[in-house]
Every structure is written in C-alpha cells, then in structure tokens.
Design a protein around this motif. Sequence first.
Motif, PDB file in Angstrom:
ATOM      1  N   LYS A   8       0.838  -1.210   0.000  1.00  0.00           N
ATOM      2  CA  LYS A   8       0.000   0.000   0.000  1.00  0.00           C
ATOM      3  C   LYS A   8       0.869   1.256   0.000  1.00  0.00           C
ATOM      4  O   LYS A   8       1.950   1.264   0.607  1.00  0.00           O
ATOM      5  CB  LYS A   8      -0.887   0.023   1.249  1.00  0.00           C
ATOM      6  CG  LYS A   8      -1.900  -1.110   1.303  1.00  0.00           C
ATOM      7  CD  LYS A   8      -2.905  -0.812   2.428  1.00  0.00           C
ATOM      8  CE  LYS A   8      -4.031  -1.825   2.429  1.00  0.00           C
ATOM      9  NZ  LYS A   8      -3.732  -3.000   3.272  1.00  0.00           N
ATOM     10  N   MET A  58       0.053   9.806  -6.649  1.00  0.00           N
ATOM     11  CA  MET A  58      -1.116   9.069  -6.158  1.00  0.00           C
ATOM     12  C   MET A  58      -1.972   8.588  -7.332  1.00  0.00           C
ATOM     13  O   MET A  58      -2.507   7.471  -7.307  1.00  0.00           O
ATOM     14  CB  MET A  58      -1.912   9.954  -5.192  1.00  0.00           C
ATOM     15  CG  MET A  58      -1.184  10.159  -3.864  1.00  0.00           C
ATOM     16  SD  MET A  58      -1.701  11.601  -2.910  1.00  0.00           S
ATOM     17  CE  MET A  58      -3.312  11.136  -2.403  1.00  0.00           C
ATOM     18  N   GLU A  59      -2.067   9.445  -8.354  1.00  0.00           N
ATOM     19  CA  GLU A  59      -2.793   9.089  -9.584  1.00  0.00           C
ATOM     20  C   GLU A  59      -2.132   7.869 -10.241  1.00  0.00           C
ATOM     21  O   GLU A  59      -2.831   6.916 -10.643  1.00  0.00           O
ATOM     22  CB  GLU A  59      -2.650  10.283 -10.532  1.00  0.00           C
ATOM     23  CG  GLU A  59      -3.855  10.696 -11.334  1.00  0.00           C
ATOM     24  CD  GLU A  59      -3.497  11.965 -12.114  1.00  0.00           C
ATOM     25  OE1 GLU A  59      -3.656  13.060 -11.534  1.00  0.00           O
ATOM     26  OE2 GLU A  59      -3.015  11.866 -13.266  1.00  0.00           O
ATOM     27  N   ARG A  93      -2.859   4.638  -8.278  1.00  0.00           N
ATOM     28  CA  ARG A  93      -4.231   4.127  -8.520  1.00  0.00           C
ATOM     29  C   ARG A  93      -4.286   3.406  -9.858  1.00  0.00           C
ATOM     30  O   ARG A  93      -4.915   2.354  -9.970  1.00  0.00           O
ATOM     31  CB  ARG A  93      -5.238   5.271  -8.445  1.00  0.00           C
ATOM     32  CG  ARG A  93      -5.383   5.785  -7.024  1.00  0.00           C
ATOM     33  CD  ARG A  93      -6.553   6.757  -6.841  1.00  0.00           C
ATOM     34  NE  ARG A  93      -6.536   7.295  -5.492  1.00  0.00           N
ATOM     35  CZ  ARG A  93      -6.136   8.534  -5.175  1.00  0.00           C
ATOM     36  NH1 ARG A  93      -5.776   9.379  -6.126  1.00  0.00           N
ATOM     37  NH2 ARG A  93      -6.120   8.933  -3.921  1.00  0.00           N
ATOM     38  N   GLU A  94      -3.615   3.998 -10.866  1.00  0.00           N
ATOM     39  CA  GLU A  94      -3.591   3.354 -12.188  1.00  0.00           C
ATOM     40  C   GLU A  94      -2.896   1.998 -12.147  1.00  0.00           C
ATOM     41  O   GLU A  94      -3.230   1.099 -12.907  1.00  0.00           O
ATOM     42  CB  GLU A  94      -2.884   4.249 -13.210  1.00  0.00           C
ATOM     43  CG  GLU A  94      -3.804   5.331 -13.745  1.00  0.00           C
ATOM     44  CD  GLU A  94      -3.101   6.256 -14.722  1.00  0.00           C
ATOM     45  OE1 GLU A  94      -2.232   5.786 -15.480  1.00  0.00           O
ATOM     46  OE2 GLU A  94      -3.427   7.458 -14.710  1.00  0.00           O
ATOM     47  N   PRO A  99      -3.258   0.474  -3.632  1.00  0.00           N
ATOM     48  CA  PRO A  99      -4.136   1.267  -2.770  1.00  0.00           C
ATOM     49  C   PRO A  99      -3.385   2.468  -2.158  1.00  0.00           C
ATOM     50  O   PRO A  99      -2.208   2.339  -1.814  1.00  0.00           O
ATOM     51  CB  PRO A  99      -4.548   0.277  -1.672  1.00  0.00           C
ATOM     52  CG  PRO A  99      -4.175  -1.078  -2.163  1.00  0.00           C
ATOM     53  CD  PRO A  99      -3.062  -0.893  -3.135  1.00  0.00           C
ATOM     54  N   VAL A 100      -4.074   3.605  -2.071  1.00  0.00           N
ATOM     55  CA  VAL A 100      -3.455   4.841  -1.562  1.00  0.00           C
ATOM     56  C   VAL A 100      -4.134   5.243  -0.255  1.00  0.00           C
ATOM     57  O   VAL A 100      -5.364   5.305  -0.185  1.00  0.00           O
ATOM     58  CB  VAL A 100      -3.613   5.982  -2.593  1.00  0.00           C
ATOM     59  CG1 VAL A 100      -2.979   7.268  -2.077  1.00  0.00           C
ATOM     60  CG2 VAL A 100      -2.999   5.594  -3.937  1.00  0.00           C
TER      61      VAL A 100
END
Length: 307
Positions: A213, A233-234, A237-238, A242-243
Amino acid sequence: MMKRNLRSRGGSDSMEELMEVYIDGKFYQKEDAKVSVFDHGLLYGDGLFEGIRVYDNCIFKLDAHLERIEYSAKAIALDLPWSREEIAQAHIEACRRNGVANGYIRTVITRGVGDLGLSPRNCSSPSMIIIADSIKLYPPEVYTNGIKLITVPTRRMSVAALPPMVKSLNYLNNILAKIEALNCGYDECLLLNDQGNVAECSGDNIFIIHKGKLITPAPASGLLIGITRSAAMECARELGIPVIETDMTRYDIWNADEAFITGSAAEVVPVVELDGRKIGSGKCGPLTAQLLELFRKKVRCDGAMIA
Ligand code: PXG
C-alpha cells in the motif's frame, strides 16, 4: 537558455544570458526585471509562489498549479485580478519567448506596493512575476541509489498558524529546516508537525510503501499538497496500488518496505535511509521504480502545450 554573443564594454566578446521576465503584463530583460522595495512580497513575504515543470513543450499540470494559486490566494485573502486563462497564457508566452521547451517556471504573486505598515489595505494591486528558466536536475544515479534523510529539530508550522497548504512567500520555516539538514551533511530532511507526526520534507512530500500500500501524511498533518504528490497518487491508482492518506510517524518510515519523496524538481526520488536506519533493501524499491516510470510517461502529455 538562449545565449547571444554580446560585446562587453571592454570590447571583448562575452556570452551573456538572454532572458525575458514577465512582470505585470510586460516582458523585461533580466537586468531590467525589477520590483519596488515597497512591495509587501519583499517587506513581509506577503504573497504566493509556484514552481512548475516544462517537459517537451508541455507545461506539466499547469491547470493544477493555477488552481493551487487560486486556493492559496483565497486563503491569504488576496483577490487575483487575472482570470485563470490570462495567467495560463502569460505562462505559455514566458516559455515561448525564452525558448523553454524543457525547464522550470517560477511564478510569484505579491500583495503589491504598499506603505511600511502591515495592512494589505494600503497595497495598490497584486503583482505577478513569471520566470521561465532551465533547471538543474538530480544526477541520474539518485533515482536508483536513492537519498538519505534526517529528521530536523525545526517543526513544520502549525495548520492553525499559517497553513502549509498555502504556498506562500514565507518560506523561512522550510529554509531553517534546510539549513539544519545541510549542516548535518544532508540535502533534504524530514519535518514533523507540532504533534510529532510526519509532515513533509523541506521542499518535497514524503511517501512510504508498506505491504503493497502507498501511504502518505494527510494534508491536515500540515503539508503542501504537492502537484507531484497528487500525480504520484494518480499513478499508484492506475497501477492498482491502494493509496492511504493518514497520520504517519517516524517509526512507520523506519519500518517501511520502500519510501520516496516527490516534488516538481525531484519528480519521484527513492529514500533509502532515515535517521541512520536503512529503509527496505537500501536501494530504490520495485513499486517506487514502477511509479517513477509511469510518472515519467505522464509528464509529457498532461498539461498545457506551448507549441
Ligand atoms: N512541500 C513543500 C514544502 C514544497 O515547497 C513540495 C512539497 C512539492 O510540491 P510540488 O507541487 O512541486 O510537487 C514543495 C515544492 C527547492 C524548492 O529549491 C522546492 C519547492 C519549491 C521551491 C523551491 O527545493 N518545492
């Protein structure tokens, strides 16, 4: 930077840097780009700034930077007399005039010229300065070998004093931390908030990876909401990572599998040691490497085009 052969007064040829700096709607040669000593940006640090990257004629995340300017301005009760589009066009023009296809833009917005009193009410109107320049990058080995951090005694200032989310011209808090780091032989350092939780670095945001994570301090911990932080963070997610934004302690970083910092200049730099404790393998971690790779793919196509 563009250079031109200029004849110096002594008659011999010299290479002088040509640069045009934007101030309040006009462009000035570097040596003529000057502001008043009565500007409250100078007298009190009353103003804002931005640091923006340009990659292959693309001003990376320009819109996000301009949104951050608007939020910062709102927070310090500074009414921007320019629309977002006008500010964007001035940035594009500054890059074009200076031939900056890859580089760095420094935007400064000040309260403007006033008298010697604190009150911004006596200031005529805000000023905007835009400097498009080249950038000195970290050496490539930093991205594989990583950097070492030390926690400094200076605490990140409280959200209740001056919210660190505001990218204000008051950077003494960060500069004091930087001095402490440099005095100990470190280029970057970790700052805790007044609760003793992790906030951020002197000019970068901090992340750890633990059990797959991605974890980073929440804005309420007292930090600048970095544009690179959001981009990282983008990317996570891609990649299906998990963020989590939460409270973080030094203990969490010491025991992380991986750690890295983010910033417009740094991009994504692995952190391999904090306070003399080795983090993970002591080299750039695998997820950090994946994030850096994706980040570097994105920068060339996610922003405002200059040409
Ligand atoms: N935190 C702080 C306190 C910053 O000043 C960042 C995080 C990263 O934000 P961005 O939006 O760039 O991802 C910054 C921005 C320097 C220097 O010389 C660094 C910044 C600004 C000005 C100078 O290291 N970092």
